[in-house]
Write an enzyme that holds these catalytic residues in place. Structure first.
Site, mmCIF file in Angstrom:
data_model
loop_
_atom_site.group_PDB
_atom_site.id
_atom_site.type_symbol
_atom_site.label_atom_id
_atom_site.label_comp_id
_atom_site.label_asym_id
_atom_site.label_seq_id
_atom_site.Cartn_x
_atom_site.Cartn_y
_atom_site.Cartn_z
ATOM 1 C CB SER A 102 -0.925 -0.028 1.224
ATOM 2 O OG SER A 102 -1.272 1.274 1.611
ATOM 3 C CB CYS A 133 -15.810 -9.620 10.459
ATOM 4 S SG CYS A 133 -15.555 -9.738 8.686
HETATM 5 C C1 SAM Z 1 -4.588 -6.457 7.488
HETATM 6 S S1 SAM Z 1 -3.188 -5.508 7.044
HETATM 7 C C2 SAM Z 1 -2.229 -5.744 8.506
HETATM 8 C C3 SAM Z 1 -1.243 -4.651 8.726
HETATM 9 C C4 SAM Z 1 -0.408 -4.746 9.981
HETATM 10 N N1 SAM Z 1 0.388 -5.945 10.020
HETATM 11 C C5 SAM Z 1 -1.260 -4.606 11.223
HETATM 12 O O1 SAM Z 1 -1.313 -5.551 12.018
HETATM 13 O O2 SAM Z 1 -1.860 -3.552 11.425
HETATM 14 C C6 SAM Z 1 -2.339 -6.486 5.793
HETATM 15 C C7 SAM Z 1 -1.052 -5.927 5.284
HETATM 16 O O3 SAM Z 1 -0.468 -6.876 4.380
HETATM 17 C C8 SAM Z 1 0.072 -6.174 3.275
HETATM 18 N N2 SAM Z 1 0.190 -7.079 2.118
HETATM 19 C C9 SAM Z 1 -0.786 -7.833 1.560
HETATM 20 N N3 SAM Z 1 -0.306 -8.548 0.521
HETATM 21 C C10 SAM Z 1 1.012 -8.249 0.431
HETATM 22 C C11 SAM Z 1 2.062 -8.680 -0.434
HETATM 23 N N4 SAM Z 1 1.829 -9.519 -1.446
HETATM 24 N N5 SAM Z 1 3.319 -8.192 -0.210
HETATM 25 C C12 SAM Z 1 3.547 -7.313 0.790
HETATM 26 N N6 SAM Z 1 2.577 -6.871 1.639
HETATM 27 C C13 SAM Z 1 1.339 -7.318 1.451
HETATM 28 C C14 SAM Z 1 -0.882 -5.010 3.061
HETATM 29 O O4 SAM Z 1 -0.278 -4.013 2.283
HETATM 30 C C15 SAM Z 1 -1.139 -4.620 4.518
HETATM 31 O O5 SAM Z 1 -0.100 -3.772 4.947
#
Ligand code: SAM
Length: 393
Positions: free
Chosen positions: A195, A356
């Site tokens: 993102s 959810c």
């Molecule tokens: C639900 S959020 C969780 C963010 C953080 N870990 C938290 O606990 O607040 C999921 C995260 O996974 C990242 N993400 C999803 N697919 C990804 C990928 N293929 N490579 C890198 N990051 C990814 C998104 O950009 C986002 O930052």
């Protein structure tokens, strides 16, 4: 008339609590004895072929469009549906309709940005001030901010981190975990996210906290790294990788971990088999897939990782979602200012948070923390769990 017969059966066998249904023809019926726990108003029939094709999408869209109204707790209505063995919600077609997914790097980026880049200003309204977007840890508090801070420490402490070592946070979100690890545990950290908004935000935080020599955030896919770390965390991330990539995801964790390294992988799982919800996938998390709890275990051991500890935080995610939903509705005017007064979007987001919460409450989904080590016996970790709960860092 045929339509009405279909919906009467649908509602009659759908819930294990008494409900009342107001039908589009002005008539009402109650199913189950006693005071109704919820009143469902169907302002117009939903085409039966849409329900048969994908009940989750048909019902979700009808709710978004205001064709269905619910009085009473939506969360408890979902629980009542999961508790009834004959309910549509437990129908294989409802939850397990898994189309072929495509998770190459370009589709993953598009999927992720469609959810996370709708604006930091939107997420700031209803997340807590750490901007953590995953299950909090309510040990002796019911305050969301405190519980998110506690979650971050709970995760980092499980790694038994030694100062000066390195940590990779896969899917770092708005960065609180990685920045806490750098600031309070003296680790050198790298976070990756897809993102742009998150990446910009974390960069501004790194600068604000003066952590430039200890923390780095990258707009990078988890598959593209070429380094090893002492520790890996990944929170709320494997739900995005897709069924077909789970093995590769855990393979990356194994590959990026140094020998004797430790990883804490935290995410949503299902009790029995993986799941895919059509409506969530179409409107909230495109490309998402919730793996079965044991499905992950297979990939973990197949990639040579040792399982050192497992913890379920299911009830904590229910509570987290209840907080988010309350924040969202308490600040609905701010949400409208930021996102526009789009009733369909507002109903969609509210439905996502409430259903959810209900799904966690019902036990349909869970949150698991997998503590993993690379090496024959997890020597980096103490013999008992006591170290996880020590006050000092
Ligand atoms: C639900 S959020 C969780 C963010 C953080 N870990 C938290 O606990 O607040 C999921 C995260 O996974 C990242 N993400 C999803 N697919 C990804 C990928 N293929 N490579 C890198 N990051 C990814 C998104 O950009 C986002 O930052």
């Amino acid at each position: 008339m045929f339509e009405k017969t279909f919906f009467k059966t649908f509602f009659k066998h759908g819930f294990d609590e008494p409900i009342k249904v107001n039908y589009w023809d002005g008539k009402s019926e109650q199913y189950g004895d006693g005071e109704p726990k919820a009143v469902i108003t169907m302002k117009e029939p939903i085409p039966i072929k849409d329900i048969r094709k994908n009940a989750s999408i048909a019902l979700g869209e009808a709710y978004m469009d205001g064709k269905i109204e619910v009085e009473g707790s939506m969360e408890d209505l979902i629980v009542a549906a999961y508790r009834k063995s004959t309910s549509f919600i437990r129908d294989h077609k409802y939850i397990n309709f898994l189309p072929k997914q495509n998770h190459n790097e370009s589709t993953s980026k598009k999927d992720i940005q469609s959810h996370y880049d709708i604006g930091n200003d939107f997420y700031k309204i209803w997340l807590d001030k750490t901007m953590t977007y995953s299950c909090a840890y309510f040990d002796d508090t019911d305050d969301l901010y405190e519980a998110q801070v506690k979650k971050v420490h709970h995760i980092i402490k499980k790694l038994n981190p030694q100062p000066g070592r390195t940590l990779l946070d896969i899917g770092c979100g708005w960065g609180t975990l990685m920045l806490t690890a750098a600031k309070e545990y003296d680790l050198k950290v790298v976070g990756v996210t897809l993102s742009q908004e998150q990446c910009d935000y974390v960069n501004s935080q790194i600068e604000k906290l003066g952590l430039q020599d200890k923390a780095e955030v990258r707009l990078q896919d988890y598959r593209d790294l070429d380094e090893q770390f002492d520790y890996i965390t990944s929170v709320g991330m494997f739900e995005h990788v897709g069924k077909e990539n789970l093995d590769e995801y855990f393979g990356c964790v194994a590959k990026y971990l140094k020998e004797h390294g430790v990883a804490l992988i935290h995410g949503i799982t299902r009790q029995q088999g993986g799941a895919f919800n059509g409506w969530i996938n179409k409107y909230i998390f495109p490309g998402g897939y919730v793996p079965g709890m044991t499905e992950n275990l297979d990939h973990i051991v197949d990639n040579g990782l040792q399982i050192s500890d497992l913890e379920s935080l299911r009830r904590h995610y229910q509570r987290t979602l209840e907080h988010w939903d309350k924040n969202f509705n308490d600040h609905i005017d701010e949400v409208k200012e930021v996102m526009g007064d789009d009733e369909r979007f507002l109903r969609m987001w509210d439905l996502y948070l409430k259903t959810c919460a209900g799904s966690f409450k019902a036990g349909n989904i869970d949150v698991m923390q997998y503590l993993l080590s690379k090496g024959p016996s997890g020597q980096e970790l103490p013999m008992t769990r006591d170290y996880m709960y020590k006050e000092d860092k």
